[in-house]
Structures are given as structure tokens and as C-alpha cells.
Motif scaffolding. Structure first.
Motif, PDB file in Angstrom:
ATOM      1  N   MET A  46       0.836  -1.192   0.000  1.00  0.00           N
ATOM      2  CA  MET A  46       0.000   0.000   0.000  1.00  0.00           C
ATOM      3  C   MET A  46       0.874   1.246   0.000  1.00  0.00           C
ATOM      4  O   MET A  46       2.065   1.181   0.339  1.00  0.00           O
ATOM      5  N   ARG A  47       0.278   2.373  -0.383  1.00  0.00           N
ATOM      6  CA  ARG A  47       1.006   3.641  -0.384  1.00  0.00           C
ATOM      7  C   ARG A  47       1.313   4.067   1.045  1.00  0.00           C
ATOM      8  O   ARG A  47       0.511   3.856   1.949  1.00  0.00           O
ATOM      9  N   THR A  48       2.478   4.676   1.222  1.00  0.00           N
ATOM     10  CA  THR A  48       2.826   5.259   2.512  1.00  0.00           C
ATOM     11  C   THR A  48       2.976   6.759   2.288  1.00  0.00           C
ATOM     12  O   THR A  48       3.854   7.193   1.556  1.00  0.00           O
ATOM     13  N   PRO A  49       2.142   7.573   2.908  1.00  0.00           N
ATOM     14  CA  PRO A  49       2.179   9.017   2.630  1.00  0.00           C
ATOM     15  C   PRO A  49       3.389   9.726   3.206  1.00  0.00           C
ATOM     16  O   PRO A  49       3.869  10.684   2.641  1.00  0.00           O
ATOM     17  N   ASP A  50       3.911   9.267   4.319  1.00  0.00           N
ATOM     18  CA  ASP A  50       5.020   9.954   4.970  1.00  0.00           C
ATOM     19  C   ASP A  50       6.336   9.374   4.474  1.00  0.00           C
ATOM     20  O   ASP A  50       6.607   8.181   4.652  1.00  0.00           O
ATOM     21  N   GLN A  51       7.144  10.215   3.864  1.00  0.00           N
ATOM     22  CA  GLN A  51       8.389   9.734   3.278  1.00  0.00           C
ATOM     23  C   GLN A  51       9.413   9.337   4.326  1.00  0.00           C
ATOM     24  O   GLN A  51      10.209   8.449   4.131  1.00  0.00           O
ATOM     25  N   GLY A  52       9.404   9.994   5.485  1.00  0.00           N
ATOM     26  CA  GLY A  52      10.415   9.730   6.494  1.00  0.00           C
ATOM     27  C   GLY A  52      10.094   8.537   7.375  1.00  0.00           C
ATOM     28  O   GLY A  52      10.969   7.997   8.032  1.00  0.00           O
ATOM     29  N   ALA A  53       8.842   8.130   7.424  1.00  0.00           N
ATOM     30  CA  ALA A  53       8.468   7.043   8.333  1.00  0.00           C
ATOM     31  C   ALA A  53       8.922   5.699   7.783  1.00  0.00           C
ATOM     32  O   ALA A  53       8.857   5.447   6.592  1.00  0.00           O
ATOM     33  N   ASP A  54       9.394   4.872   8.670  1.00  0.00           N
ATOM     34  CA  ASP A  54       9.801   3.520   8.290  1.00  0.00           C
ATOM     35  C   ASP A  54       8.615   2.588   8.527  1.00  0.00           C
ATOM     36  O   ASP A  54       8.639   1.744   9.420  1.00  0.00           O
ATOM     37  N   LEU A  55       7.588   2.786   7.736  1.00  0.00           N
ATOM     38  CA  LEU A  55       6.337   2.068   7.918  1.00  0.00           C
ATOM     39  C   LEU A  55       5.927   1.473   6.594  1.00  0.00           C
ATOM     40  O   LEU A  55       5.985   2.127   5.566  1.00  0.00           O
ATOM     41  N   ARG A  56       5.523   0.230   6.626  1.00  0.00           N
ATOM     42  CA  ARG A  56       5.029  -0.435   5.422  1.00  0.00           C
ATOM     43  C   ARG A  56       3.680  -1.038   5.736  1.00  0.00           C
ATOM     44  O   ARG A  56       3.458  -1.557   6.825  1.00  0.00           O
ATOM     45  N   ALA A  57       2.790  -0.954   4.772  1.00  0.00           N
ATOM     46  CA  ALA A  57       1.462  -1.529   4.934  1.00  0.00           C
ATOM     47  C   ALA A  57       1.160  -2.380   3.720  1.00  0.00           C
ATOM     48  O   ALA A  57       1.637  -2.125   2.617  1.00  0.00           O
ATOM     49  N   GLY A  58       0.359  -3.404   3.943  1.00  0.00           N
ATOM     50  CA  GLY A  58      -0.022  -4.289   2.858  1.00  0.00           C
ATOM     51  C   GLY A  58      -1.458  -4.734   3.021  1.00  0.00           C
ATOM     52  O   GLY A  58      -2.026  -4.694   4.121  1.00  0.00           O
ATOM     53  N   LEU A  59      -2.048  -5.154   1.927  1.00  0.00           N
ATOM     54  CA  LEU A  59      -3.428  -5.611   1.908  1.00  0.00           C
ATOM     55  C   LEU A  59      -3.458  -6.955   1.203  1.00  0.00           C
ATOM     56  O   LEU A  59      -2.901  -7.100   0.109  1.00  0.00           O
ATOM     57  N   GLY A  60      -4.096  -7.928   1.835  1.00  0.00           N
ATOM     58  CA  GLY A  60      -4.202  -9.245   1.228  1.00  0.00           C
ATOM     59  C   GLY A  60      -5.057  -9.224  -0.028  1.00  0.00           C
ATOM     60  O   GLY A  60      -6.026  -8.468  -0.136  1.00  0.00           O
ATOM     61  N   ARG A  61      -4.691 -10.052  -0.990  1.00  0.00           N
ATOM     62  CA  ARG A  61      -5.439 -10.091  -2.253  1.00  0.00           C
ATOM     63  C   ARG A  61      -6.881 -10.536  -2.044  1.00  0.00           C
ATOM     64  O   ARG A  61      -7.790 -10.013  -2.674  1.00  0.00           O
ATOM     65  N   LYS A  62      -7.091 -11.496  -1.167  1.00  0.00           N
ATOM     66  CA  LYS A  62      -8.463 -11.970  -0.928  1.00  0.00           C
ATOM     67  C   LYS A  62      -9.305 -10.884  -0.277  1.00  0.00           C
ATOM     68  O   LYS A  62     -10.482 -10.738  -0.597  1.00  0.00           O
ATOM     69  N   ALA A  63      -8.714 -10.124   0.637  1.00  0.00           N
ATOM     70  CA  ALA A  63      -9.455  -9.039   1.273  1.00  0.00           C
ATOM     71  C   ALA A  63      -9.795  -7.950   0.262  1.00  0.00           C
ATOM     72  O   ALA A  63     -10.913  -7.420   0.257  1.00  0.00           O
ATOM     73  N   ALA A  64      -8.846  -7.622  -0.612  1.00  0.00           N
ATOM     74  CA  ALA A  64      -9.112  -6.623  -1.650  1.00  0.00           C
ATOM     75  C   ALA A  64     -10.210  -7.108  -2.587  1.00  0.00           C
ATOM     76  O   ALA A  64     -11.099  -6.337  -2.981  1.00  0.00           O
ATOM     77  N   ALA A  65     -10.175  -8.385  -2.942  1.00  0.00           N
ATOM     78  CA  ALA A  65     -11.213  -8.939  -3.819  1.00  0.00           C
ATOM     79  C   ALA A  65     -12.578  -8.878  -3.146  1.00  0.00           C
ATOM     80  O   ALA A  65     -13.590  -8.580  -3.794  1.00  0.00           O
ATOM     81  N   GLN A  66     -12.637  -9.142  -1.851  1.00  0.00           N
ATOM     82  CA  GLN A  66     -13.912  -9.097  -1.136  1.00  0.00           C
ATOM     83  C   GLN A  66     -14.478  -7.679  -1.090  1.00  0.00           C
ATOM     84  O   GLN A  66     -15.673  -7.474  -1.295  1.00  0.00           O
ATOM     85  N   VAL A  67     -13.618  -6.694  -0.857  1.00  0.00           N
ATOM     86  CA  VAL A  67     -14.061  -5.300  -0.827  1.00  0.00           C
ATOM     87  C   VAL A  67     -14.606  -4.890  -2.191  1.00  0.00           C
ATOM     88  O   VAL A  67     -15.684  -4.281  -2.298  1.00  0.00           O
ATOM     89  N   LEU A  68     -13.876  -5.227  -3.250  1.00  0.00           N
ATOM     90  CA  LEU A  68     -14.323  -4.862  -4.590  1.00  0.00           C
ATOM     91  C   LEU A  68     -15.573  -5.635  -4.993  1.00  0.00           C
ATOM     92  O   LEU A  68     -16.438  -5.103  -5.697  1.00  0.00           O
ATOM     93  N   ARG A  69     -15.711  -6.865  -4.534  1.00  0.00           N
ATOM     94  CA  ARG A  69     -16.916  -7.640  -4.828  1.00  0.00           C
ATOM     95  C   ARG A  69     -18.129  -6.992  -4.163  1.00  0.00           C
ATOM     96  O   ARG A  69     -19.193  -6.876  -4.772  1.00  0.00           O
ATOM     97  N   ASP A  70     -17.976  -6.574  -2.909  1.00  0.00           N
ATOM     98  CA  ASP A  70     -19.083  -5.910  -2.222  1.00  0.00           C
ATOM     99  C   ASP A  70     -19.472  -4.619  -2.929  1.00  0.00           C
ATOM    100  O   ASP A  70     -20.668  -4.307  -3.045  1.00  0.00           O
ATOM    101  N   ARG A  71     -18.462  -3.883  -3.412  1.00  0.00           N
ATOM    102  CA  ARG A  71     -18.747  -2.669  -4.163  1.00  0.00           C
ATOM    103  C   ARG A  71     -19.509  -2.988  -5.448  1.00  0.00           C
ATOM    104  O   ARG A  71     -20.451  -2.294  -5.807  1.00  0.00           O
ATOM    105  N   ALA A  72     -19.089  -4.032  -6.161  1.00  0.00           N
ATOM    106  CA  ALA A  72     -19.726  -4.374  -7.438  1.00  0.00           C
ATOM    107  C   ALA A  72     -21.154  -4.868  -7.243  1.00  0.00           C
ATOM    108  O   ALA A  72     -22.010  -4.642  -8.102  1.00  0.00           O
ATOM    109  N   MET A  73     -21.413  -5.521  -6.127  1.00  0.00           N
ATOM    110  CA  MET A  73     -22.777  -6.009  -5.879  1.00  0.00           C
ATOM    111  C   MET A  73     -23.766  -4.872  -5.642  1.00  0.00           C
ATOM    112  O   MET A  73     -24.968  -5.060  -5.749  1.00  0.00           O
ATOM    113  N   GLU A  74     -23.268  -3.678  -5.329  1.00  0.00           N
ATOM    114  CA  GLU A  74     -24.145  -2.531  -5.127  1.00  0.00           C
ATOM    115  C   GLU A  74     -24.652  -1.934  -6.434  1.00  0.00           C
ATOM    116  O   GLU A  74     -25.561  -1.111  -6.426  1.00  0.00           O
TER     117      GLU A  74
END
Length: 194
Positions: free
Chosen positions: A101-129
Motif C-alpha cells: 500500500m502507499r505510505t504518505p510519509d516519506q520519512g516514516a519507516d512504515l510499510r502496509a499491505g493488503l491481502g489479495r483476498k481481502a481486496a477482492a472481497q471489498v471490490l466484490r461488495d462494491r460491485a454487488m451494489e
């Protein structure tokens, strides 16, 4: 009071890599044990003691077989293939199911990630609307989001246009460092065909 300037550019997000600490430690221990065994045998021979029996047997086998023998060629091919597979596994990222995932703060040593299955579930819920969508299957890859939807009462082009719009917003809101492009396929539901 000065006006805030533009935000600093986000630093480049790399894919997640597997730590692989246990396989690396086991490989190092095996290599250390083998090197110690060879070193002990070499020191014993240099001290005018007889070499270990396995080394004498191995020297005898090497004396009888040439590199052109079929068992030697097959064994060498198997070892070369195993080495190539191990090298490929060592160089390839091991955590393919997590999208950075994007990290907005350039100085922070922080990384974030999103699982593919979770992303698919979010997009599926959006598409069902979307109006007219009966069922949706979503698979998220690194470069593409594949969406297969069935519609039962609206025009397929209208449903596809609505899905494109909803998915574009949904993918943006996921905050991925490398947003995948949607590939939408809409078909008519089997019981709605007439």
C-alpha cells in the motif's frame, strides 16, 4: 503564517519478501557440518592418519566411473535442476498474497499491505451494489483485477459502465502503491435469457 506546500512525494513501495530465516539457518548448519567433516578428514590425512572410510569409498567410485557414464550425467542433471530451483526460490519474493500500500510519509519507516483476498472481497461488495448485477466473481492480481458479473435486467453496456466507475473508485480507495487495472466482463444471467 506560510501556506503549506505540496506534500512530499510518497516513497516507492516494494513488494513484501518472506524472511526465510529457518530454511537459511538449516542450510547454514548443514553446510557448516559438511565443511567441518571435510576439514577434519583433510587434517587427519595431512597428519599421516588414514582418511575416513566414506572418503576412500567415494574415491574408489570416482576412479571407476567417468563423467560420461549415464548415472553420473543423471545425478549431475538432477543436482543442477535442484540448484536452479533453490536459486529461483531464494530470489523470488515469498509473500505474493500481500499487495503493498502507499505510505504518505516519506520519512516514516512504515510499510502496509493488503491481502489479495481481502481486496477482492471489498471490490466484490462494491460491485454487488451496482443496479442489475446478480452475481460477481472478483480475483485480484498484481496488475489486474478480473471481474466477472452476471446481469439479469439491465443492458449489459450500462452495467459494464457502472461497474467500471464503481471499481475505479474502489481500487483508488484501497490505497495500493501500484493500483491494478480492472478487466470487467458482464454476461446475461442464464435464467434471464429469453
Amino acid at each position: 503564517m506560510t501556506a503549506p506546500g505540496p506534500p512530499p512525494p510518497a516513497r516507492r513501495a516494494h513488494r513484501f519478501r518472506s524472511a526465510r530465516r529457518i530454511p537459511a539457518a538449516l542450510t547454514a548448519l548443514l553446510l557448516l557440518a559438511a565443511a567441518g567433516l571435510f576439514l577434519y578428514d583433510l587434517a587427519a590425512v595431512r597428519a599421516d592418519r588414514p582418511g575416513m572410510s566414506w572418503r576412500r569409498e567415494l574415491a574408489g567410485q570416482l576412479d571407476r566411473h567417468t563423467p560420461a557414464d549415464l548415472p553420473v550425467l543423471v545425478g549431475g542433471g538432477v543436482l543442477a535442476a535442484a540448484g536452479a530451483v533453490l536459486l529461483l526460490l531464494a530470489l523470488a519474493p515469498g509473500v505474493r498474497g500481500i499487495l503493498p500500500m502507499r505510505t504518505p510519509d516519506q520519512g516514516a519507516d512504515l510499510r502496509a499491505g493488503l491481502g489479495r483476498k481481502a481486496a477482492a472481497q471489498v471490490l466484490r461488495d462494491r460491485a454487488m451494489e451496482v443496479s442489475g448485477v446478480r452475481t460477481v466473481r472478483v480475483t485480484v492480481g498484481r496488475a489486474h483485477v478480473r471481474v466477472r458479473a452476471t446481469s439479469h435486467f439491465r443492458e449489459l453496456d450500462d452495467v459494464r459502465a457502472d461497474l467500471d466507475a464503481v471499481l475505479a473508485v474502489g481500487i483508488e480507495e484501497l490505497g495500493l502503491a501500484h493500483p491494478p487495472r480492472p478487466r470487467v466482463r458482464v454476461s446475461r444471467a442464464a435464467d434471464a435469457k429469453g
